[in-house]
Design a protein around this motif. Structure first.
Motif, PDB file in Angstrom:
ATOM      1  N   GLN A 119      10.078   8.758   5.001  1.00 49.35           N
ATOM      2  CA  GLN A 119       9.621   9.846   4.135  1.00 49.35           C
ATOM      3  C   GLN A 119       8.323   9.403   3.471  1.00 49.35           C
ATOM      4  O   GLN A 119       8.289   8.383   2.784  1.00 49.35           O
ATOM      5  CB  GLN A 119      10.671  10.163   3.075  1.00 49.35           C
ATOM      6  N   MET A 120       7.279  10.175   3.683  1.00 48.16           N
ATOM      7  CA  MET A 120       5.955   9.825   3.178  1.00 48.16           C
ATOM      8  C   MET A 120       5.510  10.889   2.185  1.00 48.16           C
ATOM      9  O   MET A 120       5.338  12.058   2.562  1.00 48.16           O
ATOM     10  CB  MET A 120       4.954   9.715   4.335  1.00 48.16           C
ATOM     11  N   ASN A 121       5.368  10.490   0.941  1.00 43.85           N
ATOM     12  CA  ASN A 121       4.930  11.400  -0.131  1.00 43.85           C
ATOM     13  C   ASN A 121       3.577  10.961  -0.666  1.00 43.85           C
ATOM     14  O   ASN A 121       3.136   9.827  -0.429  1.00 43.85           O
ATOM     15  CB  ASN A 121       5.951  11.407  -1.260  1.00 43.85           C
ATOM     16  N   SER A 122       2.932  11.847  -1.390  1.00 41.79           N
ATOM     17  CA  SER A 122       1.625  11.539  -2.003  1.00 41.79           C
ATOM     18  C   SER A 122       0.669  10.942  -0.982  1.00 41.79           C
ATOM     19  O   SER A 122       0.019   9.919  -1.236  1.00 41.79           O
ATOM     20  CB  SER A 122       1.812  10.580  -3.183  1.00 41.79           C
ATOM     21  N   LEU A 123       0.586  11.581   0.155  1.00 36.61           N
ATOM     22  CA  LEU A 123      -0.229  11.041   1.247  1.00 36.61           C
ATOM     23  C   LEU A 123      -1.706  11.043   0.898  1.00 36.61           C
ATOM     24  O   LEU A 123      -2.208  11.943   0.198  1.00 36.61           O
ATOM     25  CB  LEU A 123       0.019  11.831   2.526  1.00 36.61           C
ATOM     26  N   SER A 148       0.805  -1.225   0.000  1.00 32.62           N
ATOM     27  CA  SER A 148       0.000   0.000   0.000  1.00 32.62           C
ATOM     28  C   SER A 148       0.837   1.273   0.000  1.00 32.62           C
ATOM     29  O   SER A 148       0.323   2.349  -0.291  1.00 32.62           O
ATOM     30  CB  SER A 148      -0.939   0.008   1.212  1.00 32.62           C
ATOM     31  N   VAL A 149       2.136   1.161   0.332  1.00 29.69           N
ATOM     32  CA  VAL A 149       2.972   2.360   0.407  1.00 29.69           C
ATOM     33  C   VAL A 149       4.130   2.341  -0.576  1.00 29.69           C
ATOM     34  O   VAL A 149       4.874   3.321  -0.679  1.00 29.69           O
ATOM     35  CB  VAL A 149       3.503   2.585   1.838  1.00 29.69           C
ATOM     36  N   LYS A 150       4.311   1.245  -1.301  1.00 27.16           N
ATOM     37  CA  LYS A 150       5.420   1.151  -2.259  1.00 27.16           C
ATOM     38  C   LYS A 150       5.327   2.273  -3.287  1.00 27.16           C
ATOM     39  O   LYS A 150       4.258   2.558  -3.830  1.00 27.16           O
ATOM     40  CB  LYS A 150       5.386  -0.202  -2.971  1.00 27.16           C
ATOM     41  N   PHE A 186       6.375   5.831  -0.020  1.00 26.60           N
ATOM     42  CA  PHE A 186       7.124   5.960   1.235  1.00 26.60           C
ATOM     43  C   PHE A 186       8.531   5.424   1.043  1.00 26.60           C
ATOM     44  O   PHE A 186       8.752   4.452   0.305  1.00 26.60           O
ATOM     45  CB  PHE A 186       6.455   5.162   2.353  1.00 26.60           C
ATOM     46  N   THR A 187       9.482   6.037   1.737  1.00 28.75           N
ATOM     47  CA  THR A 187      10.863   5.579   1.707  1.00 28.75           C
ATOM     48  C   THR A 187      11.418   5.543   3.121  1.00 28.75           C
ATOM     49  O   THR A 187      11.331   6.538   3.853  1.00 28.75           O
ATOM     50  CB  THR A 187      11.741   6.512   0.852  1.00 28.75           C
ATOM     51  N   ILE A 188      11.993   4.406   3.491  1.00 25.82           N
ATOM     52  CA  ILE A 188      12.631   4.267   4.798  1.00 25.82           C
ATOM     53  C   ILE A 188      14.137   4.404   4.607  1.00 25.82           C
ATOM     54  O   ILE A 188      14.702   3.901   3.628  1.00 25.82           O
ATOM     55  CB  ILE A 188      12.261   2.927   5.468  1.00 25.82           C
ATOM     56  N   SER A 189      14.776   5.117   5.524  1.00 26.88           N
ATOM     57  CA  SER A 189      16.217   5.330   5.431  1.00 26.88           C
ATOM     58  C   SER A 189      16.799   5.464   6.836  1.00 26.88           C
ATOM     59  O   SER A 189      16.059   5.543   7.813  1.00 26.88           O
ATOM     60  CB  SER A 189      16.528   6.572   4.609  1.00 26.88           C
ATOM     61  N   ARG A 190      18.138   5.503   6.919  1.00 25.35           N
ATOM     62  CA  ARG A 190      18.770   5.566   8.239  1.00 25.35           C
ATOM     63  C   ARG A 190      19.925   6.545   8.224  1.00 25.35           C
ATOM     64  O   ARG A 190      20.528   6.806   7.186  1.00 25.35           O
ATOM     65  CB  ARG A 190      19.265   4.191   8.662  1.00 25.35           C
ATOM     66  N   ASP A 191      20.229   7.055   9.409  1.00 25.12           N
ATOM     67  CA  ASP A 191      21.431   7.849   9.642  1.00 25.12           C
ATOM     68  C   ASP A 191      22.169   7.154  10.766  1.00 25.12           C
ATOM     69  O   ASP A 191      21.778   7.279  11.937  1.00 25.12           O
ATOM     70  CB  ASP A 191      21.057   9.286  10.000  1.00 25.12           C
ATOM     71  N   ASN A 192      23.219   6.413  10.423  1.00 25.07           N
ATOM     72  CA  ASN A 192      23.922   5.626  11.429  1.00 25.07           C
ATOM     73  C   ASN A 192      24.516   6.506  12.529  1.00 25.07           C
ATOM     74  O   ASN A 192      24.494   6.143  13.707  1.00 25.07           O
ATOM     75  CB  ASN A 192      25.022   4.804  10.769  1.00 25.07           C
TER      76      ASN A 192
END
Length: 126
Positions: A81-85, A62-64, A67-73
């Motif tokens: 990051q959620m776009n086109s909500l 449903s979010v592909k 949405f983008t998941i990322s990290r800052d070590n």
């Protein structure tokens, strides 16, 4: 492990938000961090997950693409990051850590996650 989410709020349909999940005291060398959400009257559901060591990611259908998941070590922080909500994205969003994650694993299963944050509200409405 303590998890603190932030970044939720009210946004119009089509808008964007970025959620943050700051973790203290990572319990293992290769945990996975996941995002889940729960709308009123509904079960908590998987949104996205990321493995800290491999960078492997996993998304709900449903979010592909939105949405983008990322990290800052360095900051021990995971972002969503959620776009086109859409209005149907309205929910309380929770982050969680799976301390038993294998190198190429980022589970969709709630019961595999050991630590949870308190949640942050996301409301998509005009």
């Amino acid at each position: 492990v303590q998890l603190v989410e932030s970044g939720g709020g009210l946004v119009q349909p089509g808008g964007s938000l970025r959620l943050s999940c700051a973790a203290s005291g990572r319990p293992s060398s290769s945990p996975a961090t996941g995002w889940f959400r729960q709308a009123p009257g509904k079960d908590r559901e998987f949104v996205a997950a990321l493995n800290w060591s491999s960078g492997y990611t996993n998304y709900a259908d449903s979010v592909k693409g939105r949405f983008t998941i990322s990290r800052d070590n360095a900051k021990n922080t995971v972002y969503l990051q959620m776009n086109s909500l859409k209005p149907e994205d309205t929910a309380v969003y929770y982050c969680a850590v799976d301390e038993g994650a294998h190198y190429y694993s980022a589970s969709k299963r709630l019961h595999e996650y050991d630590y949870w944050g308190q949640g942050t509200q996301v409301t998509v409405s005009s």
